[in-house]
Write an enzyme that holds these catalytic residues in place. Structure first.
Site, PDB file in Angstrom:
ATOM      1  CD  GLN A  67      -4.429 -50.519 -26.068  1.00 20.22           C
ATOM      2  OE1 GLN A  67      -3.549 -51.308 -25.794  1.00 20.22           O
ATOM      3  NE2 GLN A  67      -5.618 -50.917 -26.433  1.00 20.22           N
ATOM      4  NE  ARG A  95      -6.655 -28.507 -33.144  1.00 18.84           N
ATOM      5  CZ  ARG A  95      -6.193 -29.646 -32.682  1.00 18.84           C
ATOM      6  NH1 ARG A  95      -4.894 -29.844 -32.585  1.00 18.84           N
ATOM      7  NH2 ARG A  95      -7.018 -30.610 -32.336  1.00 18.84           N
ATOM      8  CD  GLU A 131      -7.491 -29.564 -28.644  1.00 16.15           C
ATOM      9  OE1 GLU A 131      -7.664 -28.401 -29.092  1.00 16.15           O
ATOM     10  OE2 GLU A 131      -7.983 -30.557 -29.187  1.00 16.15           O
ATOM     11  CE1 TYR A 137      -1.322 -28.279 -23.786  1.00 19.96           C
ATOM     12  CE2 TYR A 137      -2.493 -28.471 -25.866  1.00 19.96           C
ATOM     13  CZ  TYR A 137      -1.771 -29.049 -24.849  1.00 19.96           C
ATOM     14  OH  TYR A 137      -1.495 -30.392 -24.882  1.00 19.96           O
ATOM     15  CG  HIS A 162      -5.354 -31.701 -23.082  1.00 17.92           C
ATOM     16  ND1 HIS A 162      -5.670 -32.670 -24.007  1.00 17.92           N
ATOM     17  CD2 HIS A 162      -4.363 -30.969 -23.637  1.00 17.92           C
ATOM     18  CE1 HIS A 162      -4.904 -32.525 -25.076  1.00 17.92           C
ATOM     19  NE2 HIS A 162      -4.112 -31.498 -24.884  1.00 17.92           N
TER      20      HIS A 162
HETATM   21 FE1  SF4 Z   1      -2.946 -44.468 -31.810  1.00 16.64          FE
HETATM   22 FE2  SF4 Z   1      -2.432 -46.398 -33.554  1.00 16.64          FE
HETATM   23 FE3  SF4 Z   1      -4.328 -46.754 -31.697  1.00 16.64          FE
HETATM   24 FE4  SF4 Z   1      -4.659 -45.060 -33.766  1.00 16.64          FE
HETATM   25  S1  SF4 Z   1      -4.459 -47.289 -33.854  1.00 16.64           S
HETATM   26  S2  SF4 Z   1      -5.132 -44.660 -31.642  1.00 16.64           S
HETATM   27  S3  SF4 Z   1      -2.612 -44.235 -33.986  1.00 16.64           S
HETATM   28  S4  SF4 Z   1      -2.141 -46.484 -31.318  1.00 16.64           S
END
Ligand code: SF4
Length: 593
Positions: A339, A214, A164, A166, A252
């Protein structure tokens, strides 16, 4: 039902009861007062749900490696005691848990960051200080000490974060490693850092301790690793006694989506499968795996030995338990919207989940049996109405839901037709299933009128009637050529070849995406071509370059305020929508009256 997914994996010193891994995802819980106690309950609930192995969010081995100035570390005995809250809680539920050790290098959001070379990341305002040899040796030791403290805190192992983009990844790739000493230059020199870390961890923790690495299998940045180099490092890691290799996809700072909802399901597992053939230790597939069927198909195709899912366990802590009980339809599916999880994480807020508000709030939001069951009417069968009806009925209330149209789902029915947002249909499927399970009476094609509500003598009426779009007060708004987004997305009208969209918030972008979509099926081949991903393992960083598409329509996305269109979109997904529309020739104008 899922024979491969639910079969155990026997490792030399630990047996995992099934092939599911709850992948690392930082929630910011560990950074708040009392956060370790909350994190303990959060992880324990997933352990109780029968996940095979949990990997925590990233914990830094030293102050310079922190994500932000206040991020969690594991460097002393006081922190060992805090982490023991988590391990005790998980073990009490019969689970297993590894701690991820994450040094952010040039991605840290604070002024004391360090990196192999003093090159600023395009996504950071801070420039790192180049690490002197003494700092490199101290950092290797810090990784080893951190792992030893993790063992003392009761973790079953550690995951060393090497992907990623890092710190470890920054050493591996010439993009970020311009050193001329023994830690830079040739590939052999650049991979000395990860290998030294693994050896130090083994030396200080012994063999009876799980070590996962990872590894970035696809950097998706210029001057990233080539495929032969990645295979070479994986083999060296195996020799250095790493137990399992986990898959990392994309730095990222890469400008190609890797986990958003527009990424096809199990998009990158073919890469894990290609690496698997080169190794004798188990490998973990990751990214956009969100159902037991998909997980099973990956394992059955021998593309991986284990399957990692991070966000799906936020959406539903009982994912595995439900798969075991053959109740996959009752799994609350992660719709990859980012979100409430990643958008919150990167704004340093507590993560949660759009489809499961209990995620990371397990100590605050309790769905207890109702002390006095009531007769409740719900007006509206969109996501809010369905979510309320489900929880209320589960708590023992007698619930009737009225929906004026012929289908459940409300505006999610519009969202699910946007290319790349098809997952939204899963939320409608989930709530429909669980409402039926808890005997919610669903009345479709029925408006919750006062007459109906009074005649049924409800104790409570809950309104979840949705929204009406604002009609802007501008000349011509009633012209025959002007339509609402609902008419367009529901298929009531088909716009012509030249379209102006008034408003460039989330819905404006969605409509532009809908109208600019071509008719090609959204599969991985199409996705990889569109974003310029090399599927033949020939190009360094996995990039082939993007080419502009011939637009299907001429679209103008108009924004009243000044500034960049799309600035209000999600932090981790807004750039994807914007980039995709620009390559389809969508014009974006701001400051338009
Ligand atoms: Fe994140 Fe929940 Fe949306 Fe999945 S459904 S991307 S866990 S906010």
């Amino acid at each position: 039902m899922y024979p491969a997914l639910l079969s155990p994996l026997v490792l030399p010193h630990i047996t995992l009861p099934n092939r599911t891994i709850m992948g690392s995802m930082h929630t910011n819980l560990e950074e708040i007062p009392g956060g370790f106690e909350r994190a303990a309950v959060y992880y324990a609930e997933r352990a109780k749900g029968k996940v095979g192995l949990i990997i925590t969010g990233g914990i830094s081995p030293c102050p310079e490696g922190c994500v932000s100035a206040r991020s969690a570390m594991l460097t002393n005995q006081e922190e060992v005691r805090q982490h023991a809250w988590i391990t005790d809680a998980v073990h009490r539920e019969g689970g297993r848990i590894c701690m991820q050790i994450l040094h952010t290098g040039r991605y840290g959001y604070h002024p004391n960051i360090v990196a192999p070379s003093a090159i600023q990341a395009p996504i950071n305002v801070f420039t790192p200080k180049e690490m002197e040899e003494e700092t490199i040796l101290k950092t290797i030791l810090a990784f080893g000490n951190c792992a030893a403290l993790a063992k003392e805190a009761g973790y079953d192992g550690v995951e060393i974060m090497g992907s990623e983009g890092y710190l470890i990844n920054q050493f591996i790739a010439s993009r970020t490693n311009r050193r001329t000493d023994d830690w830079g230059g040739s590939y052999e020199n650049r991979i000395r850092f990860p290998l030294a870390i693994v050896r130090k961890v083994r030396e200080l923790c012994g063999n009876a301790f799980l070590v996962i690495f990872r590894l970035s299998l696809l950097d998706l940045v210029e001057e990233g690793s080539s495929w032969p180099e990645i295979v070479q490092l994986a083999k060296e890691l195996e020799k250095a006694s790493v137990d399992i290799i986990n898959t990392g996809i994309g730095w990222h700072e890469a400008r190609i989506p890797t986990i958003a909802t527009s990424v096809p399901r199990k998009a990158f597992t073919y890469i894990t499968g290609t690496l698997k053939k080169e190794l004798s230790i188990p490998v973990i597939a990751a990214n956009r795996i969100n159902s037991p069927e998909i997980a099973e198909s990956i394992l059955a195709a021998k593309e991986a030995d284990l399957v990692s899912m991070a966000r799906p366990f936020l959406a539903d802590p009982q994912f595995v338990q439900k798969a075991m009980e053959n109740k996959a339809a009752e799994i609350n599916t992660c719709i990859a919207c980012n979100q409430a999880c990643l958008d919150h994480t990167f704004q340093l807020k507590i993560s949660s989940c759009m489809v499961n508000p209990r995620a990371c709030h397990e100590t605050e939001l309790h769905y207890l049996p109702a002390s006095k069951p009531r007769k409740i009417a719900v007006a509206g069968g969109g996501p809010a109405g369905m979510a309320f009806a489900h929880i209320a009925a589960m708590r023992g209330h007698q619930v009737t839901l009225y929906e004026a149209t012929g289908q459940l789902g409300g505006q999610f029915n519009l969202a699910k037709v946007i290319p790349g947002k098809e997952e939204y249909a899963e939320t409608i499927r989930y709530y429909s299933t669980v409402m039926e399970k808890y005997h919610v009476q669903v009345q479709l094609n029925t408006k919750a009128t006062p007459e109906i509500l009074l005649s049924k003598q409800f104790d409570e009426v809950v309104t979840a009637c949705g929204i009406h779009p604002r009609k802007p007060d501008i000349p011509g708004i009633d012209h025959a050529l002007v339509h609402s987004y609902q008419d367009v997305l529901s298929g009531k009208i088909t716009p012509g070849k030249r379209v102006a969209i008034i408003g460039s918030g989330g819905i404006g972008f969605d409509v532009a995406s809908f109208l600019s979509a071509d008719d090609t099926a959204v599969d991985y081949t199409h996705f990889a071509q569109f974003w310029g991903i090399d599927t033949d393992f020939l190009h360094r960083g996995g990039l082939t370059g993007r080419s502009a598409l011939k637009p299907k329509r001429t679209i103008y996305l108009l924004q009243r305020k000044g500034g960049k269109p799309g600035a209000s979109l999600g932090k981790t997904t807004g750039w994807i929508h914007k980039s995709a529309l620009l390559s389809k020739g969508v014009h974006m104008w701001a400051g338009v009256h």
